[in-house]
Scaffold this motif. Structure first.
Motif, PDB file in Angstrom:
ATOM      1  N   VAL A 277      49.533  39.239  36.295  1.00  0.00           N
ATOM      2  CA  VAL A 277      49.963  39.916  34.706  1.00  0.00           C
ATOM      3  C   VAL A 277      51.047  40.138  34.416  1.00  0.00           C
ATOM      4  O   VAL A 277      51.721  39.889  33.316  1.00  0.00           O
ATOM      5  CB  VAL A 277      48.686  40.802  34.314  1.00  0.00           C
ATOM      6  CG1 VAL A 277      48.867  41.177  32.975  1.00  0.00           C
ATOM      7  CG2 VAL A 277      47.373  40.117  34.831  1.00  0.00           C
ATOM      8  N   VAL A 281      53.812  38.934  31.407  1.00  0.00           N
ATOM      9  CA  VAL A 281      54.313  40.004  30.396  1.00  0.00           C
ATOM     10  C   VAL A 281      55.750  39.610  30.548  1.00  0.00           C
ATOM     11  O   VAL A 281      56.325  39.792  29.233  1.00  0.00           O
ATOM     12  CB  VAL A 281      54.145  41.412  30.772  1.00  0.00           C
ATOM     13  CG1 VAL A 281      54.589  42.439  29.862  1.00  0.00           C
ATOM     14  CG2 VAL A 281      52.512  41.619  30.698  1.00  0.00           C
ATOM     15  N   VAL A 293      56.250  44.475  24.264  1.00  0.00           N
ATOM     16  CA  VAL A 293      55.171  44.193  25.053  1.00  0.00           C
ATOM     17  C   VAL A 293      54.744  45.165  26.276  1.00  0.00           C
ATOM     18  O   VAL A 293      55.824  45.349  27.113  1.00  0.00           O
ATOM     19  CB  VAL A 293      55.380  42.597  25.676  1.00  0.00           C
ATOM     20  CG1 VAL A 293      53.715  42.479  26.609  1.00  0.00           C
ATOM     21  CG2 VAL A 293      55.349  41.699  24.641  1.00  0.00           C
ATOM     22  N   PHE A 295      52.644  47.090  29.375  1.00  0.00           N
ATOM     23  CA  PHE A 295      51.763  46.601  30.432  1.00  0.00           C
ATOM     24  C   PHE A 295      51.248  47.657  31.299  1.00  0.00           C
ATOM     25  O   PHE A 295      52.124  48.540  31.700  1.00  0.00           O
ATOM     26  CB  PHE A 295      52.693  45.669  31.440  1.00  0.00           C
ATOM     27  CG  PHE A 295      51.781  45.252  32.449  1.00  0.00           C
ATOM     28  CD1 PHE A 295      50.374  44.362  32.568  1.00  0.00           C
ATOM     29  CD2 PHE A 295      52.283  45.214  33.811  1.00  0.00           C
ATOM     30  CE1 PHE A 295      49.835  44.119  33.654  1.00  0.00           C
ATOM     31  CE2 PHE A 295      51.526  44.854  34.954  1.00  0.00           C
ATOM     32  CZ  PHE A 295      50.491  44.513  34.841  1.00  0.00           C
ATOM     33  N   LEU A 314      46.058  34.214  29.695  1.00  0.00           N
ATOM     34  CA  LEU A 314      46.960  35.442  29.029  1.00  0.00           C
ATOM     35  C   LEU A 314      48.134  34.915  28.360  1.00  0.00           C
ATOM     36  O   LEU A 314      48.733  35.491  27.329  1.00  0.00           O
ATOM     37  CB  LEU A 314      47.712  36.358  30.322  1.00  0.00           C
ATOM     38  CG  LEU A 314      46.468  37.019  31.032  1.00  0.00           C
ATOM     39  CD1 LEU A 314      46.992  37.520  32.312  1.00  0.00           C
ATOM     40  CD2 LEU A 314      45.844  37.932  30.097  1.00  0.00           C
ATOM     41  N   ILE A 318      48.892  36.242  24.303  1.00  0.00           N
ATOM     42  CA  ILE A 318      50.231  36.795  23.958  1.00  0.00           C
ATOM     43  C   ILE A 318      50.724  35.886  22.703  1.00  0.00           C
ATOM     44  O   ILE A 318      51.505  36.589  21.936  1.00  0.00           O
ATOM     45  CB  ILE A 318      51.012  37.307  25.001  1.00  0.00           C
ATOM     46  CG1 ILE A 318      50.464  38.154  25.939  1.00  0.00           C
ATOM     47  CG2 ILE A 318      52.337  37.637  24.666  1.00  0.00           C
ATOM     48  CD1 ILE A 318      51.137  38.181  27.270  1.00  0.00           C
ATOM     49  N   ASP A 332      49.849  45.389  23.382  1.00  0.00           N
ATOM     50  CA  ASP A 332      49.267  46.186  24.850  1.00  0.00           C
ATOM     51  C   ASP A 332      48.692  45.320  25.619  1.00  0.00           C
ATOM     52  O   ASP A 332      47.658  44.594  25.437  1.00  0.00           O
ATOM     53  CB  ASP A 332      48.598  47.322  24.455  1.00  0.00           C
ATOM     54  CG  ASP A 332      49.352  48.370  23.607  1.00  0.00           C
ATOM     55  OD1 ASP A 332      50.703  48.586  23.753  1.00  0.00           O
ATOM     56  OD2 ASP A 332      48.841  49.085  22.616  1.00  0.00           O
ATOM     57  N   VAL A 333      49.076  45.070  26.829  1.00  0.00           N
ATOM     58  CA  VAL A 333      48.435  44.488  27.956  1.00  0.00           C
ATOM     59  C   VAL A 333      47.769  45.493  29.112  1.00  0.00           C
ATOM     60  O   VAL A 333      48.646  45.980  29.957  1.00  0.00           O
ATOM     61  CB  VAL A 333      49.150  43.319  28.672  1.00  0.00           C
ATOM     62  CG1 VAL A 333      48.331  42.383  29.668  1.00  0.00           C
ATOM     63  CG2 VAL A 333      49.706  42.360  27.334  1.00  0.00           C
TER      64      VAL A 333
END
Length: 338
Positions: A277, A281, A293, A295, A314, A318, A332-333
């Protein structure tokens, strides 16, 4: 209970015009059958057949139209007991339109003696009424009965419940419609698959040319002055980003076609989700400086997933958030344990 006794009732042999059907010479086989039939009492035979028949049998008087016999099957079909039905008009179980046609047929038979007006090659489907005044579908046939030495007086009505046949017809019609809809859907899917394949074949050369252009721009930028270098490098990144976008669209089309065709597969493997992930990002931050962004993920979070599919999902999520807020926003991830 009022019970009418019909002595020696037999199916009418009367033809058109009231002429009696000629009797041919009796063969040995016919004589054998006749001798067997002669040993049975006509009244007993008729009574047994009448009471044990699975079809609703009703005998009506030609002159008055009243019911004189009513078997158990008629009780089950129409809901009237024999005591309730005998002595009442046969129109008790007929809608108005059917009753009017029945009166005309019986009147013609009583006036002319022509049995053809009652007899039919196949039973006629028509509506009927039960004791609860519910309209049902039945198959109806009529046959004149005769008493030796007396004018035609009685008519035998046979009613068969046609609701099961109607349900079968509806079921068959539903199956035919479902099969037709399935065939049409399959044809549409095949056309969509063909369209997707053709679109992929047409767009793939465009992607290849865009990539080659970005490579040439990068080489030119490496040989020019400072201003041209920065400008060309920016253009190269733009072209490369567009090429990646086109490639993503093509991949999505190919996946959609595979899903529709039933050939889509997942390659599951145990993967650490935090770095996976994190790479998505980082790529999103590079694509849009106006968006923040963030993470967050625990250490060592592994799962059995298809890494490429998770990255694509993902990436799409985004990108949707970026397109929805083109002027910039916080994205926000968070990756959490279940």
């Amino acid at each position: 209970m009022l019970v009418h006794t019909l002595p020696d009732i037999r199916p009418s042999r009367t033809l058109r015009g009231g002429q009696a059907r000629p009797r041919s010479s009796t063969s040995p086989t016919r004589r054998c059958k006749s001798s067997v039939a002669d040993t049975l009492s006509p009244a007993v035979t008729f009574e047994q057949l009448f009471m044990l028949s699975r079809d609703a049998l009703i005998v009506s008087d030609v002159g008055s139209g009243q019911i004189v016999r009513w078997n158990p099957a008629a009780e089950r079909l129409f809901g009237y007991s024999a005591a309730q039905a005998i002595g009442r008009s046969l129109e008790l179980v007929m809608p108005r339109a059917v009753a009017r046609l029945h009166r005309e047929q019986i009147a013609h038979y009583a006036r002319t003696g022509e049995a053809d007006v009652l007899l039919a090659r196949v039973p006629q489907a028509r509506p009927a009424l039960t004791a609860s005044r519910e309209e049902i579908r039945v198959e109806c046939s009529m046959a004149p009965l005769e008493v030796p030495g007396s004018p035609p007086r009685y008519v035998l009505h046979t009613f068969r419940d046609a609701r099961c046949l109607e349900e079968e017809e509806k079921h068959a019609l539903g199956l035919a419609r479902a099969e037709a809809a399935l065939a049409e859907t399959e044809a549409r899917l095949r056309r969509c698959e063909q369209l997707l394949a053709e679109s992929t074949n047409q767009l793939q050369p465009c992607v290849d040319r865009a990539k080659r252009t970005s490579e040439r721009l990068a080489r030119v930028a490496s040989r020019g002055d400072a201003d041209a270098k920065d400008r060309l490098a920016l253009l190269a990144r733009v072209v490369d980003g567009r090429a990646e976008h086109i490639q993503g669209v093509l991949d999505q089309l190919a996946k959609t076609a595979a899903i529709e065709a039933g050939t889509f597969t997942l390659n599951g493997e145990r993967v650490n989700l935090a770095p996976l992930v994190g790479r998505v990002v980082v790529s999103a931050r590079a694509r849009s400086a106006a968006h923040r962004v963030s993470f967050g993920a625990p250490q060592g979070l592994t799962a059995l997933v298809d890494a490429a599919r998770i990255q694509q999902v993902l990436h799409d999520l985004i990108d949707r958030a970026i397109r929805r807020n083109p002027r910039g926003c916080w994205i926000d991830v968070d990756v959490r344990r279940p």
